[in-house]
Write a protein that holds these residues in place. Sequence first.
Motif, PDB file in Angstrom:
ATOM      1  N   GLN A  22       7.376   1.517 -15.463  1.00 17.98           N
ATOM      2  CA  GLN A  22       8.734   1.141 -15.061  1.00 17.98           C
ATOM      3  C   GLN A  22       8.801   0.776 -13.576  1.00 17.98           C
ATOM      4  O   GLN A  22       9.419  -0.236 -13.209  1.00 17.98           O
ATOM      5  CB  GLN A  22       9.713   2.262 -15.384  1.00 17.98           C
ATOM      6  CG  GLN A  22       9.947   2.409 -16.868  1.00 17.98           C
ATOM      7  CD  GLN A  22      10.815   3.597 -17.226  1.00 17.98           C
ATOM      8  OE1 GLN A  22      10.813   4.620 -16.548  1.00 17.98           O
ATOM      9  NE2 GLN A  22      11.559   3.459 -18.312  1.00 17.98           N
ATOM     10  N   LEU A  23       8.177   1.569 -12.718  1.00 12.91           N
ATOM     11  CA  LEU A  23       8.205   1.258 -11.287  1.00 12.91           C
ATOM     12  C   LEU A  23       7.446  -0.029 -10.981  1.00 12.91           C
ATOM     13  O   LEU A  23       7.847  -0.806 -10.108  1.00 12.91           O
ATOM     14  CB  LEU A  23       7.650   2.431 -10.471  1.00 12.91           C
ATOM     15  CG  LEU A  23       8.492   3.704 -10.505  1.00 12.91           C
ATOM     16  CD1 LEU A  23       7.810   4.817  -9.708  1.00 12.91           C
ATOM     17  CD2 LEU A  23       9.899   3.454  -9.976  1.00 12.91           C
ATOM     18  N   THR A  24       6.372  -0.256 -11.713  1.00  9.78           N
ATOM     19  CA  THR A  24       5.598  -1.485 -11.517  1.00  9.78           C
ATOM     20  C   THR A  24       6.405  -2.705 -11.947  1.00  9.78           C
ATOM     21  O   THR A  24       6.393  -3.740 -11.269  1.00  9.78           O
ATOM     22  CB  THR A  24       4.262  -1.397 -12.278  1.00  9.78           C
ATOM     23  OG1 THR A  24       3.536  -0.256 -11.781  1.00  9.78           O
ATOM     24  CG2 THR A  24       3.424  -2.651 -12.099  1.00  9.78           C
ATOM     25  N   TYR A  63       0.843  -1.198   0.000  1.00 10.78           N
ATOM     26  CA  TYR A  63       0.000   0.000   0.000  1.00 10.78           C
ATOM     27  C   TYR A  63       0.881   1.252   0.000  1.00 10.78           C
ATOM     28  O   TYR A  63       0.660   2.178  -0.786  1.00 10.78           O
ATOM     29  CB  TYR A  63      -0.932   0.000   1.221  1.00 10.78           C
ATOM     30  CG  TYR A  63      -1.694   1.296   1.355  1.00 10.78           C
ATOM     31  CD1 TYR A  63      -2.853   1.521   0.610  1.00 10.78           C
ATOM     32  CD2 TYR A  63      -1.251   2.311   2.203  1.00 10.78           C
ATOM     33  CE1 TYR A  63      -3.553   2.717   0.710  1.00 10.78           C
ATOM     34  CE2 TYR A  63      -1.939   3.509   2.303  1.00 10.78           C
ATOM     35  CZ  TYR A  63      -3.088   3.706   1.561  1.00 10.78           C
ATOM     36  OH  TYR A  63      -3.769   4.895   1.654  1.00 10.78           O
ATOM     37  N   ASP A  64       1.877   1.278   0.879  1.00  8.96           N
ATOM     38  CA  ASP A  64       2.793   2.423   0.953  1.00  8.96           C
ATOM     39  C   ASP A  64       3.547   2.604  -0.375  1.00  8.96           C
ATOM     40  O   ASP A  64       3.762   3.729  -0.820  1.00  8.96           O
ATOM     41  CB  ASP A  64       3.805   2.252   2.091  1.00  8.96           C
ATOM     42  CG  ASP A  64       3.151   2.314   3.468  1.00  8.96           C
ATOM     43  OD1 ASP A  64       1.999   2.792   3.586  1.00  8.96           O
ATOM     44  OD2 ASP A  64       3.806   1.870   4.440  1.00  8.96           O
ATOM     45  N   TRP A  65       3.916   1.499  -1.005  1.00 11.65           N
ATOM     46  CA  TRP A  65       4.625   1.572  -2.279  1.00 11.65           C
ATOM     47  C   TRP A  65       3.727   2.172  -3.359  1.00 11.65           C
ATOM     48  O   TRP A  65       4.178   3.002  -4.160  1.00 11.65           O
ATOM     49  CB  TRP A  65       5.120   0.178  -2.689  1.00 11.65           C
ATOM     50  CG  TRP A  65       5.767   0.195  -4.029  1.00 11.65           C
ATOM     51  CD1 TRP A  65       7.064   0.518  -4.323  1.00 11.65           C
ATOM     52  CD2 TRP A  65       5.136  -0.072  -5.287  1.00 11.65           C
ATOM     53  NE1 TRP A  65       7.279   0.458  -5.677  1.00 11.65           N
ATOM     54  CE2 TRP A  65       6.110   0.094  -6.291  1.00 11.65           C
ATOM     55  CE3 TRP A  65       3.849  -0.448  -5.658  1.00 11.65           C
ATOM     56  CZ2 TRP A  65       5.833  -0.087  -7.633  1.00 11.65           C
ATOM     57  CZ3 TRP A  65       3.575  -0.641  -7.008  1.00 11.65           C
ATOM     58  CH2 TRP A  65       4.561  -0.456  -7.971  1.00 11.65           C
ATOM     59  N   VAL A  66       2.457   1.771  -3.404  1.00 14.12           N
ATOM     60  CA  VAL A  66       1.522   2.311  -4.404  1.00 14.12           C
ATOM     61  C   VAL A  66       1.368   3.824  -4.214  1.00 14.12           C
ATOM     62  O   VAL A  66       1.390   4.582  -5.189  1.00 14.12           O
ATOM     63  CB  VAL A  66       0.149   1.595  -4.341  1.00 14.12           C
ATOM     64  CG1 VAL A  66      -0.892   2.322  -5.187  1.00 14.12           C
ATOM     65  CG2 VAL A  66       0.279   0.147  -4.797  1.00 14.12           C
ATOM     66  N   VAL A  67       1.264   4.263  -2.961  1.00  7.36           N
ATOM     67  CA  VAL A  67       1.155   5.700  -2.676  1.00  7.36           C
ATOM     68  C   VAL A  67       2.413   6.426  -3.160  1.00  7.36           C
ATOM     69  O   VAL A  67       2.332   7.472  -3.813  1.00  7.36           O
ATOM     70  CB  VAL A  67       0.911   5.955  -1.168  1.00  7.36           C
ATOM     71  CG1 VAL A  67       1.057   7.419  -0.818  1.00  7.36           C
ATOM     72  CG2 VAL A  67      -0.466   5.427  -0.764  1.00  7.36           C
ATOM     73  N   ALA A  68       3.588   5.857  -2.869  1.00  7.91           N
ATOM     74  CA  ALA A  68       4.856   6.472  -3.286  1.00  7.91           C
ATOM     75  C   ALA A  68       4.972   6.488  -4.809  1.00  7.91           C
ATOM     76  O   ALA A  68       5.418   7.490  -5.394  1.00  7.91           O
ATOM     77  CB  ALA A  68       6.033   5.731  -2.661  1.00  7.91           C
TER      78      ALA A  68
END
Length: 139
Positions: free
Chosen positions: A121-123, A88-93
């Motif tokens: 790219q991040l995904t 969840y924190d990663w998706v927000v970032a």
Amino acid sequence: MKKKFGIVLSALVSASSVLAAPAPAKAAAPTVKAGPCEGMPTIETNACWNKEFDIAESGLKEKFTIAIDRFKAAKKDALADQLKKSHYDWVVARTSHCDFMEKATAGTPAEAGSKARCKYQLTQDRMNTLAALIAQMSS
């Protein structure tokens, strides 16, 4: 006294020669991955990156589900919960960073598809991280 001074001086000379050694060559700047939508006409770039992001997002959801299921099967519910929070924190970032990239590239040649490309790219990177975690849990 001269002997102690000689030892200290010898140590300083050794240390200074290490410090004076030539610096290692500078690492090359990281290159941005080309990706599947490079070289397309500008008008099509955003649609292409959005499509690629959707595909990557589906793969990420699959990896995430597998990782959660593996933790639960191993009776590591606390780790499953921590992965959920981390994700969840990663998706927000990711969202925040890619919003920034969109604004930072506004009015430049890199603007077309910049937000969708960033998310893609991040995904991909996150999917690779989860795939490595799953592989580690399997061994």
